[in-house]
Design an enzyme around this catalytic site. Structure first.
Site, PDB file in Angstrom:
ATOM      1  N   SER A 112      43.993 -10.443  10.002  1.00  0.00           N
ATOM      2  CA  SER A 112      43.862  -9.572  11.160  1.00  0.00           C
ATOM      3  C   SER A 112      43.204  -8.318  10.648  1.00  0.00           C
ATOM      4  O   SER A 112      43.639  -7.761   9.670  1.00  0.00           O
ATOM      5  CB  SER A 112      45.227  -9.205  11.721  1.00  0.00           C
ATOM      6  OG  SER A 112      46.039 -10.338  11.748  1.00  0.00           O
ATOM      7  N   CYS A 113      42.151  -7.916  11.301  1.00  0.00           N
ATOM      8  CA  CYS A 113      41.492  -6.684  10.881  1.00  0.00           C
ATOM      9  C   CYS A 113      42.465  -5.543  10.997  1.00  0.00           C
ATOM     10  O   CYS A 113      43.284  -5.512  11.901  1.00  0.00           O
ATOM     11  CB  CYS A 113      40.324  -6.385  11.805  1.00  0.00           C
ATOM     12  SG  CYS A 113      39.091  -7.644  11.744  1.00  0.00           S
ATOM     13  N   ILE A 114      42.396  -4.631  10.073  1.00  0.00           N
ATOM     14  CA  ILE A 114      43.296  -3.486  10.184  1.00  0.00           C
ATOM     15  C   ILE A 114      42.472  -2.221  10.374  1.00  0.00           C
ATOM     16  O   ILE A 114      41.293  -2.228  10.181  1.00  0.00           O
ATOM     17  CB  ILE A 114      44.206  -3.345   8.975  1.00  0.00           C
ATOM     18  CG1 ILE A 114      43.394  -3.025   7.732  1.00  0.00           C
ATOM     19  CG2 ILE A 114      45.027  -4.586   8.778  1.00  0.00           C
ATOM     20  CD1 ILE A 114      44.201  -2.308   6.730  1.00  0.00           C
TER      21      ILE A 114
END
Lengths: 418, 102
Positions: free
Chosen positions: B100-102
């Site tokens: 998941s992109c942060i």
């Protein structure tokens, strides 16, 4: 204008938020006014210091602290156009304004950011919206939440993240930490149960930071509920329900709704399913159009959507745009560098510094071995850094000034990698 | 790390995700599913095949994209792979844990 219209070219910047404003300042310094017109289009007239949205609900900042006129930060020699863009035609290279006027460009910079989309979750915008369901990612939301918190008598506070990616991914955790402090100060912490709900498997996506943050959640008696993918908000029963049927009751829900890029990009056929523009992660050039560059939250690159990222990007993108204009190859230099203060409550904060390949670890910042800031460790100095940052933002950042000792590319020295 | 799954020595990371997709076959997938207490049906395999196609096309996976894929809706995805479906299904499919992109 007195210029030769045949040689005069135009850079069009869409959005005068953090990213667009910095870019206007950088480029005006490097490009001659004889050859390059720079226009920046922005719908709003007020520039908000968005990190301040976190502090507004807790009466730490006032609305006046976080709002200034957009025009104050646009340099001389850049035209600020206060208007709405209907559509971009990237093949013909123009933007269509609300009144139908076409604005041709030679080079386009998209800096239209990201917005909350509560309508993506059934029930979120139901009768409880801004009654017991709030966001704090908009000025209006943060202000409404402040008014609610002032009179709230306690109960179940649920701090919730809908789905990734979101702008400033540490903000909801900070909100939970600051809530703990806020209710302690109001001598009502015993009347409030705080739960943090995330679609991720833990407090954060990066392992070392997750460990540090999980420890803080335990210490502050904040329960975490992970792997929660919300299906809907049940307004009648005041619960949120996930796809697996897990149901969480709330008296006050503070949610970070789905984040999406600007609708303009959907209308123009330039975005992905969340309206973020597919972008080369090392050059910041749009994947589909060589004369389009994307800066800040508007792109789909796999790093944090945060002002610090836009700041580092702006330094590298400026060089790349100069190379592009000169017909030289672009530098593959952007490393995903992000640097975030994480407010942990009670006058303390911790700091994280990371990029595409290196997760946040312990160490010193910005000077290796010296600091004065400490990475991934909670202390008062870091909190002072976060508060001082508002001044830096208004007075240095937006104007595109380089911050001493802080490089666009992440530094590996002074850090405790395995 | 190495792990023996379905009588084969496989390269995995510390969370048990295969690090070399070429080592995957359906038996390996079934064995990983068993560890997660999931009895695989034809429907499960359809979804797994879809995830593997997306992985090969380098399309980043998310619950949202899967829900809009037309292959499976999110509700059913949860019924097939309860709790954390994307993570569980990715492990069974032999592809990396979705970032998941942060």
């Amino acid at each position: 204008m007195g210029h030769d219209s045949n040689t005069m070219k135009r850079i069009l910047i869409l959005g005068a938020g953090t990213a667009g404003t910095m870019m206007a300042n950088h480029l005006r310094r490097h490009l001659s006014v004889e050859n390059w017109e720079i226009d920046i289009v922005e719908e709003r007239t007020e520039h908000h210091y968005q990190p301040g949205y976190l502090f507004l609900p807790f009466d730490i900042y006032t609305p006046e602290d976080i709002s200034k006129p957009v025009c104050e930060f646009i340099p001389k020699g850049v035209n600020l156009i206060n208007d709405h863009i209907e559509k971009i035609d990237p093949e013909q290279q123009f933007a269509i304004m609300r009144n139908g006027d076409r604005l041709h460009y030679d080079l386009l910079i998209i800096a239209t950011g990201t917005k909350i989309a509560p309508e993506e979750t059934p029930g979120m915008l139901g009768p409880e919206w801004q009654q017991s369901v709030f966001d704090f990612y908009t000025f209006e939301g943060a202000l409404a939440l402040r008014n609610k918190l002032r009179e709230w008598q306690g109960g179940r506070l649920v701090v919730h993240v809908t789905e990734m990616p979101i702008k400033c991914p540490v903000a909801p955790l900070e909100f939970a930490f600051l809530s703990d402090s806020y209710f302690k100060n109001k001598k009502m912490r015993d009347k409030v149960e705080i739960t943090y709900i995330t679609p991720l498997s833990g407090a954060f996506t990066k392992p070392k930071a997750t460990t540090a943050l999980q420890h803080l959640l335990d210490e502050k008696n904040i329960r975490i509920e992970s792997d929660f993918a919300i299906e809907h908000v049940d307004n009648d029963n005041k619960t949120i329900v996930d796809y697996g049927g897990r149901t969480i009751p709330f008296d006050l829900l503070v949610t970070v709704p789905t984040n999406k890029g600007d609708e303009l990009l959907a209308r123009s056929g330039m975005g992905d399913d969340l309206n973020f523009v597919p972008t080369h992660k090392a050059t910041l050039q749009a994947k589909n159009w060589p004369n389009v560059f994307v800066l800040g939250d508007a792109s789909d690159i796999p790093t944090s959507k945060a002002g610090s990222v836009a700041h580092f990007e702006a330094e590298i993108l400026t060089e790349n745009i100069l190379s592009f204009i000169a017909g030289e190859p672009l530098k593959q230099e952007f490393d995903g560098h992000a640097n975030c203060f994480v407010e942990t409550g009670e006058g303390k904060a911790l700091l994280i510094d990371f990029n595409y390949t290196h997760e946040p670890v312990e160490g010193t910042f910005p000077l290796p071995g010296i600091g004065p800031l400490r990475l991934l460790k909670e202390n008062r100095m870091n909190h002072m850094g976060k508060l001082a940052f508002r001044w830096i933002y208004w007075n240095m950042w937006l104007k595109g000034n380089h911050i001493p000792f802080v490089s666009a590319k992440m530094q590996e020295a002074g850090k405790a990698f395995d | 790390m190495e792990k023996t799954i379905a009588n084969t020595v496989l390269k995995v990371n510390e969370e048990g995700y295969l690090t070399d997709f070429s080592q995957w076959n359906q038996e390996v997938g079934s064995a990983i599913a068993q560890e997660a207490n999931i009895g695989m049906t034809a429907r499960h395999w359809e979804v797994i095949a879809y995830l593997q196609r997306e992985f090969k096309n380098e399309v980043p996976l998310s619950i949202r994209r899967i829900g809009k894929s037309g292959v499976v809706d999110i509700k059913e995805f949860y019924q097939l792979f309860p709790m954390a479906p994307l993570k569980t299904a990715s492990k069974i499919a032999g592809i990396p844990k979705p970032v998941s992109c942060i």
